[in-house]
Motif scaffolding. Structure first.
Motif, PDB file in Angstrom:
ATOM      1  N   HIS A  55       1.531  39.198 -80.598  1.00 33.71           N
ATOM      2  CA  HIS A  55       1.079  39.087 -81.317  1.00 33.71           C
ATOM      3  C   HIS A  55      -0.146  40.002 -82.214  1.00 33.71           C
ATOM      4  O   HIS A  55      -0.238  40.840 -81.546  1.00 33.71           O
ATOM      5  N   ARG A 372      -0.474  34.734 -77.916  1.00 30.52           N
ATOM      6  CA  ARG A 372      -0.852  33.702 -78.442  1.00 30.52           C
ATOM      7  C   ARG A 372       0.146  33.028 -79.738  1.00 30.52           C
ATOM      8  O   ARG A 372       0.997  34.070 -80.397  1.00 30.52           O
ATOM      9  N   SER A 375      -4.832  31.863 -83.507  1.00 29.36           N
ATOM     10  CA  SER A 375      -6.520  32.557 -82.512  1.00 29.36           C
ATOM     11  C   SER A 375      -7.219  31.823 -82.485  1.00 29.36           C
ATOM     12  O   SER A 375      -6.996  30.581 -82.237  1.00 29.36           O
ATOM     13  N   ARG A 376      -7.917  32.203 -81.564  1.00 26.82           N
ATOM     14  CA  ARG A 376      -9.394  31.358 -81.088  1.00 26.82           C
ATOM     15  C   ARG A 376     -10.160  31.219 -81.707  1.00 26.82           C
ATOM     16  O   ARG A 376     -10.482  29.804 -81.130  1.00 26.82           O
ATOM     17  N   ASP A 406      -9.783  27.153 -76.306  1.00 25.98           N
ATOM     18  CA  ASP A 406      -9.256  28.763 -77.270  1.00 25.98           C
ATOM     19  C   ASP A 406      -7.627  29.786 -76.237  1.00 25.98           C
ATOM     20  O   ASP A 406      -7.444  29.871 -76.254  1.00 25.98           O
TER      21      ASP A 406
END
Length: 442
Positions: A55, A372, A375-376, A406
């Motif tokens: 990612h 991930r 994204s956060r 997140d």
């Protein structure tokens, strides 16, 4: 298909290989793929590989491997800001069924382990003592009597990255790091109690064993080392007549003074991280000894997934000396094992090398975790607290941060798909699965 191949085009110096199932490939962002392709354009780069947990990252994507020949680049951005972020797995000598009160051990561990952004240590070192740890890692902890001689056993590099040079580290990095040994940090770092759920090929583990997994790295010290040398690489671009596909992949020539200094500073950060995980182990050991006198804490394995190291590999039929940058990727040599944690709420795995042609094509590399899929920022916007809590199941989680959406399992790829990709790609196969019971998040 066992991998995706992107052939050489335009400015690329080598093809790019991505080991992923069709399902995983469909989830990978184009930005992450573009980062892999950018890496292949750096002069002297011989191999670029992506793992199934790929990612978007800074410069090189997380889950990326970039190897350079002797005339090639040393890129701080290709290692990243959390140098020697890594994973260790501890045996406890207990069964999961021996846990009396989960809340008690969770609370005691939380009290014993400083966690969160900027959280300081309960240890005190002089600058001289701190630099000796940077130079020698766990070896110095053994010599000083902080830990037993067994502390380096089953640890990658024996807990001592030999090329470390504290004299190449800035005073700002020293001041950031000297009070952070024996701290967990924030973000995706954790301490997790796990039960061995199944074993298929290991005589070291049994179903029902209670284990402790620790995931953390070099904290603010490593971040400052990366910042210092990424900035320096940008400033020395004209000195060496270099151009970068992106400033995030700024680099030094391999044999430059600045490049060698970076490797020395990176090694110091690696030793910080090995020492940090070792000190955390001692804190965990004290809690278990108090609550469970018959327990023992023993290191099963510890390894890094953010590092650059010199290795020999055969590329296109020729043995070469390469500087292999791995960011969010783990070295997995023939006959070796690796730890692949899932997100909180999902399983983690111990895997072994498949020792195949693809293993050699990947430069003996494997995934570092689930990876991930959001994204956060996206996770905080799209995941509700109710959905997050449902995704945890019966796993009990405490966090030093106020908002952990997140880090929700919903923000990560399905770890079983990552493991399946490793098997399909003939890179590695699982030998044990561990399920989470309690988790302390930074």
């Amino acid at each position: 298909m066992t991998f995706y191949k992107f052939p050489v085009e335009e400015n690329m110096n080598c093809p790019v290989y991505l080991f992923a199932s069709k399902e995983i490939y469909a989830e990978i962002e184009k930005t992450a793929l573009n980062q892999l392709l950018n890496a292949s354009t750096l002069p002297g780069v011989e191999v670029v590989v992506g793992m199934p947990d790929l990612h978007q990252g800074y410069g090189l994507p997380i889950g990326g491997v970039m190897a350079a020949a002797r005339n090639g680049p040393i890129s701080p951005g290709a290692v990243g800001f959390d140098i020697n972020c890594g994973v260790r797995l501890l045996k406890t000598g207990l069964k999961a069924s021996d846990l009396k009160d989960k809340n008690i051990i969770l609370r005691r561990l939380q009290q014993a382990i400083p966690a969160g952004v900027g959280e300081g240590s309960n240890l005190n070192f002089s600058e001289r003592e701190f630099k000796e740890i940077l130079a020698n890692g766990v070896s110095k902890l053994i010599e000083a009597g902080y830990v037993s001689r067994k502390a380096a056993a089953n640890c990658e590099d024996n807990g001592n990255f030999k090329e470390a040079d504290p004299d190449t580290v800035s005073s700002q990095a020293i001041s950031r790091g000297i009070e952070q040994l024996n701290t967990l940090g924030s973000g995706n770092h954790f301490v997790e109690l796990q039960e061995v759920a199944s074993v298929s090929d290991s005589d070291e583990l049994e179903e029902g064993d209670l284990m402790v997994m620790v995931h953390t790295g070099s904290r603010g010290f490593g971040h400052q080392v990366a910042t210092d040398y990424i900035d320096l690489a940008k400033k020395t671009r004209d000195k060496y007549g270099l151009s970068f596909p992106t400033n995030n992949l700024a680099f030094f020539p391999w044999d430059s003074k600045e490049g060698r200094n970076y490797l020395g500073a990176m090694g110091a950060a690696a030793n910080f991280a090995y020492a940090n995980r070792t000190f955390l182990t001692e804190s965990i050991k004290r809690v278990f000894t108090e609550l469970y006198p018959d327990s023992y804490i023993e290191l099963f394995y510890d390894h890094t997934h953010n590092i650059a190291r010199e290795e020999k590999h055969v590329v296109n039929g020729k043995e070469m000396d390469l500087l292999v940058h791995r960011k969010g990727a783990t070295r997995l040599a023939s006959g070796g094992k690796a730890l692949i944690p899932g997100s909180m709420g999902t399983g983690s795995y111990v895997v072994k090398s498949a020792d195949s042609e693809n293993t050699r094509l990947s430069l003996n590399s494997t995934a570092h975790g689930a990876g991930r899929k959001m994204s956060r920022t996206q996770a905080k916007k799209s995941i509700s607290r109710q959905d997050h809590m449902r995704s945890l199941g019966d796993v009990e989680v405490v966090s030093a941060g106020k908002n952990i959406l997140d880090e929700s399992p919903l923000a990560y790829k399905d770890i079983t798909e990552v493991i399946s990709s490793l098997q399909i790609s003939d890179l590695a196969y699982p030998v044990a699965q561990l399920k989470p019971l309690l988790c302390i998040k930074g």
